[in-house]
Write a protein that holds these residues in place. Sequence first.
Motif, PDB file in Angstrom:
ATOM      1  N   HIS A   1     -22.631-102.165  82.225  1.00 41.45           N
ATOM      2  CA  HIS A   1     -22.688-101.597  80.873  1.00 41.45           C
ATOM      3  C   HIS A   1     -22.921-100.088  80.851  1.00 41.45           C
ATOM      4  CE1 HIS A   1     -22.659-105.625  79.297  1.00 41.45           C
ATOM      5  NE2 HIS A   1     -23.703-105.920  80.052  1.00 41.45           N
ATOM      6  N   LEU A   2     -23.241 -99.487  81.996  1.00 42.88           N
ATOM      7  CA  LEU A   2     -23.619 -98.074  82.013  1.00 42.88           C
ATOM      8  C   LEU A   2     -22.437 -97.119  82.117  1.00 42.88           C
ATOM      9  CD1 LEU A   2     -26.778 -98.093  84.276  1.00 42.88           C
ATOM     10  CD2 LEU A   2     -26.610 -98.282  81.805  1.00 42.88           C
ATOM     11  N   GLN A   3     -21.244 -97.594  82.019  1.00 45.49           N
ATOM     12  CA  GLN A   3     -20.072 -96.737  82.173  1.00 45.49           C
ATOM     13  C   GLN A   3     -19.549 -96.219  80.838  1.00 45.49           C
ATOM     14  OE1 GLN A   3     -19.672 -95.940  85.250  1.00 45.49           O
ATOM     15  NE2 GLN A   3     -21.144 -97.497  85.825  1.00 45.49           N
ATOM     16  N   THR A   4     -20.316 -96.306  79.783  1.00 49.29           N
ATOM     17  CA  THR A   4     -19.865 -95.868  78.466  1.00 49.29           C
ATOM     18  C   THR A   4     -20.196 -94.386  78.251  1.00 49.29           C
ATOM     19  OG1 THR A   4     -21.937 -96.573  77.468  1.00 49.29           O
ATOM     20  CG2 THR A   4     -20.145 -98.161  77.469  1.00 49.29           C
ATOM     21  N   GLU A   5     -19.537 -93.805  77.288  1.00 45.80           N
ATOM     22  CA  GLU A   5     -19.728 -92.386  76.952  1.00 45.80           C
ATOM     23  C   GLU A   5     -20.819 -92.231  75.897  1.00 45.80           C
ATOM     24  OE1 GLU A   5     -18.121 -89.805  78.411  1.00 45.80           O
ATOM     25  OE2 GLU A   5     -17.244 -91.311  79.747  1.00 45.80           O
ATOM     26  N   GLY A   6     -21.269 -91.007  75.732  1.00 44.75           N
ATOM     27  CA  GLY A   6     -22.220 -90.690  74.684  1.00 44.75           C
ATOM     28  C   GLY A   6     -23.653 -90.964  75.071  1.00 44.75           C
ATOM     29  N   PRO A   7     -24.576 -90.643  74.170  1.00 45.37           N
ATOM     30  CA  PRO A   7     -25.997 -90.844  74.453  1.00 45.37           C
ATOM     31  C   PRO A   7     -26.395 -92.315  74.346  1.00 45.37           C
ATOM     32  CG  PRO A   7     -25.719 -89.966  72.245  1.00 45.37           C
ATOM     33  CD  PRO A   7     -24.359 -90.009  72.866  1.00 45.37           C
ATOM     34  N   TYR A   8     -27.292 -92.725  75.193  1.00 48.51           N
ATOM     35  CA  TYR A   8     -27.877 -94.062  75.107  1.00 48.51           C
ATOM     36  C   TYR A   8     -29.204 -94.079  75.845  1.00 48.51           C
ATOM     37  CZ  TYR A   8     -25.176 -94.681  79.519  1.00 48.51           C
ATOM     38  OH  TYR A   8     -24.615 -94.551  80.759  1.00 48.51           O
ATOM     39  N   VAL A   9     -29.958 -95.151  75.658  1.00 51.08           N
ATOM     40  CA  VAL A   9     -31.264 -95.322  76.286  1.00 51.08           C
ATOM     41  C   VAL A   9     -31.169 -96.491  77.249  1.00 51.08           C
ATOM     42  CG1 VAL A   9     -33.707 -95.851  75.893  1.00 51.08           C
ATOM     43  CG2 VAL A   9     -32.461 -94.440  74.241  1.00 51.08           C
ATOM     44  N   ILE A  10     -31.698 -96.298  78.447  1.00 47.95           N
ATOM     45  CA  ILE A  10     -31.744 -97.350  79.461  1.00 47.95           C
ATOM     46  C   ILE A  10     -33.200 -97.759  79.639  1.00 47.95           C
ATOM     47  CG2 ILE A  10     -31.288 -97.953  81.862  1.00 47.95           C
ATOM     48  CD1 ILE A  10     -29.300 -95.566  81.885  1.00 47.95           C
ATOM     49  N   LEU A  11     -33.449 -99.055  79.569  1.00 43.85           N
ATOM     50  CA  LEU A  11     -34.783 -99.593  79.808  1.00 43.85           C
ATOM     51  C   LEU A  11     -34.763-100.322  81.142  1.00 43.85           C
ATOM     52  CD1 LEU A  11     -35.437-101.239  76.332  1.00 43.85           C
ATOM     53  CD2 LEU A  11     -35.984 -98.925  77.066  1.00 43.85           C
ATOM     54  N   CYS A  12     -35.776-100.111  81.963  1.00 42.97           N
ATOM     55  CA  CYS A  12     -35.825-100.770  83.268  1.00 42.97           C
ATOM     56  C   CYS A  12     -37.275-101.099  83.602  1.00 42.97           C
ATOM     57  CB  CYS A  12     -35.225 -99.842  84.330  1.00 42.97           C
ATOM     58  SG  CYS A  12     -35.028-100.608  85.944  1.00 42.97           S
ATOM     59  N   ASN A  13     -37.459-102.242  84.256  1.00 39.52           N
ATOM     60  CA  ASN A  13     -38.803-102.601  84.704  1.00 39.52           C
ATOM     61  C   ASN A  13     -39.234-101.655  85.823  1.00 39.52           C
ATOM     62  OD1 ASN A  13     -36.767-103.976  86.343  1.00 39.52           O
ATOM     63  ND2 ASN A  13     -38.493-104.933  87.377  1.00 39.52           N
ATOM     64  N   HIS A  14     -40.533-101.628  86.097  1.00 38.19           N
ATOM     65  CA  HIS A  14     -41.074-100.692  87.083  1.00 38.19           C
ATOM     66  C   HIS A  14     -42.117-101.414  87.917  1.00 38.19           C
ATOM     67  CE1 HIS A  14     -41.890 -96.985  88.956  1.00 38.19           C
ATOM     68  NE2 HIS A  14     -42.578 -96.362  88.027  1.00 38.19           N
ATOM     69  N   GLN A  15     -41.713-101.845  89.133  1.00 37.35           N
ATOM     70  CA  GLN A  15     -42.624-102.607  89.985  1.00 37.35           C
ATOM     71  C   GLN A  15     -43.309-101.752  91.041  1.00 37.35           C
ATOM     72  OE1 GLN A  15     -39.735-105.529  91.302  1.00 37.35           O
ATOM     73  NE2 GLN A  15     -40.726-107.082  90.059  1.00 37.35           N
ATOM     74  N   SER A  16     -42.594-100.752  91.566  1.00 43.79           N
ATOM     75  CA  SER A  16     -43.176 -99.922  92.622  1.00 43.79           C
ATOM     76  C   SER A  16     -42.487 -98.567  92.652  1.00 43.79           C
ATOM     77  CB  SER A  16     -43.029-100.609  93.984  1.00 43.79           C
ATOM     78  OG  SER A  16     -41.685-100.533  94.444  1.00 43.79           O
ATOM     79  N   THR A  17     -42.959 -97.709  93.543  1.00 48.07           N
ATOM     80  CA  THR A  17     -42.324 -96.403  93.691  1.00 48.07           C
ATOM     81  C   THR A  17     -40.916 -96.534  94.270  1.00 48.07           C
ATOM     82  OG1 THR A  17     -43.449 -96.143  95.808  1.00 48.07           O
ATOM     83  CG2 THR A  17     -44.451 -95.090  93.902  1.00 48.07           C
TER      84      THR A  17
ATOM     85  N   MET B   1     -30.694 -85.514  72.866  1.00 48.84           N
ATOM     86  CA  MET B   1     -29.735 -86.584  73.182  1.00 48.84           C
ATOM     87  C   MET B   1     -28.485 -86.449  72.332  1.00 48.84           C
ATOM     88  SD  MET B   1     -32.091 -89.985  73.634  1.00 48.84           S
ATOM     89  CE  MET B   1     -30.702 -91.089  73.896  1.00 48.84           C
ATOM     90  N   LEU B   2     -28.681 -86.226  71.057  1.00 48.53           N
ATOM     91  CA  LEU B   2     -27.543 -86.102  70.144  1.00 48.53           C
ATOM     92  C   LEU B   2     -26.761 -84.820  70.369  1.00 48.53           C
ATOM     93  CD1 LEU B   2     -29.134 -87.417  66.839  1.00 48.53           C
ATOM     94  CD2 LEU B   2     -27.285 -88.474  68.142  1.00 48.53           C
ATOM     95  N   LYS B   3     -27.477 -83.729  70.504  1.00 47.66           N
ATOM     96  CA  LYS B   3     -26.834 -82.427  70.627  1.00 47.66           C
ATOM     97  C   LYS B   3     -26.053 -82.287  71.938  1.00 47.66           C
ATOM     98  CE  LYS B   3     -29.269 -78.869  71.640  1.00 47.66           C
ATOM     99  NZ  LYS B   3     -29.694 -77.819  72.365  1.00 47.66           N
ATOM    100  N   ASP B   4     -26.655 -82.747  73.058  1.00 43.80           N
ATOM    101  CA  ASP B   4     -26.072 -82.525  74.383  1.00 43.80           C
ATOM    102  C   ASP B   4     -25.487 -83.773  75.038  1.00 43.80           C
ATOM    103  OD1 ASP B   4     -26.851 -79.871  74.129  1.00 43.80           O
ATOM    104  OD2 ASP B   4     -28.733 -80.176  75.214  1.00 43.80           O
ATOM    105  N   GLN B   5     -25.432 -84.883  74.278  1.00 49.56           N
ATOM    106  CA  GLN B   5     -24.877 -86.140  74.808  1.00 49.56           C
ATOM    107  C   GLN B   5     -25.608 -86.590  76.088  1.00 49.56           C
ATOM    108  OE1 GLN B   5     -22.126 -87.869  73.073  1.00 49.56           O
ATOM    109  NE2 GLN B   5     -23.183 -86.524  71.664  1.00 49.56           N
TER     110      GLN B   5
END
Length: 175
Positions: free
Chosen positions: A49-65, A124-128
């Motif tokens: 799903h990350l191959q789209t254009e424009g601004p978006y938000v990605i959420l990801c879990n965080h288990q370790s460094t 995000m909006l101004k600079d995509q």
Amino acid sequence: MMLLGSIALPICILRCRGRDIENMRIVRAVCWHVKYFLGVRYQVSGLEHLQTEGPYVILCNHQSTLDILGMMEILPDRCTPIARKEVIYVGTVGLISWIGGVVFINRKKTSDAKSVMADVAKTMLKDQIRVWVFPEGTRNQKGDLLPFKKGAFHLAVQAQVSQLYSLYCIVILNH
């Protein structure tokens, strides 16, 4: 990570001449090969799903460094992570994070964090720009998800983005 920051830092300074989100490409290229030395594999769902254009938000879990190395593996162009403000004080890692355009928030001062997120939404909006958020707010080494903080969702609404992607990353160590 400190050594990698030392390698990437002069390249970023010479190439972009300062703080710029385009430096994340250099950081990503330097970090990408470390997984082979550490014997780490990543299993990620939702990557298509990350191959789209424009601004978006990605959420990801965080288990370790190690999640940071996984993030570097799949980080889309023109995407910057949000990190806690204390990271900036971690030697070359903090410096390369700042040069790469990482957004730092003060988790202890809600009003400051909200102000930074409002500025990020405008950018995000101004600079995509795309933004990578660990919505749990901290590392969670138990394997399950902690309750999500609301900031990522407020950011998506403020930036009027129609795309909010969720990735679940599992780190697999080869031993």
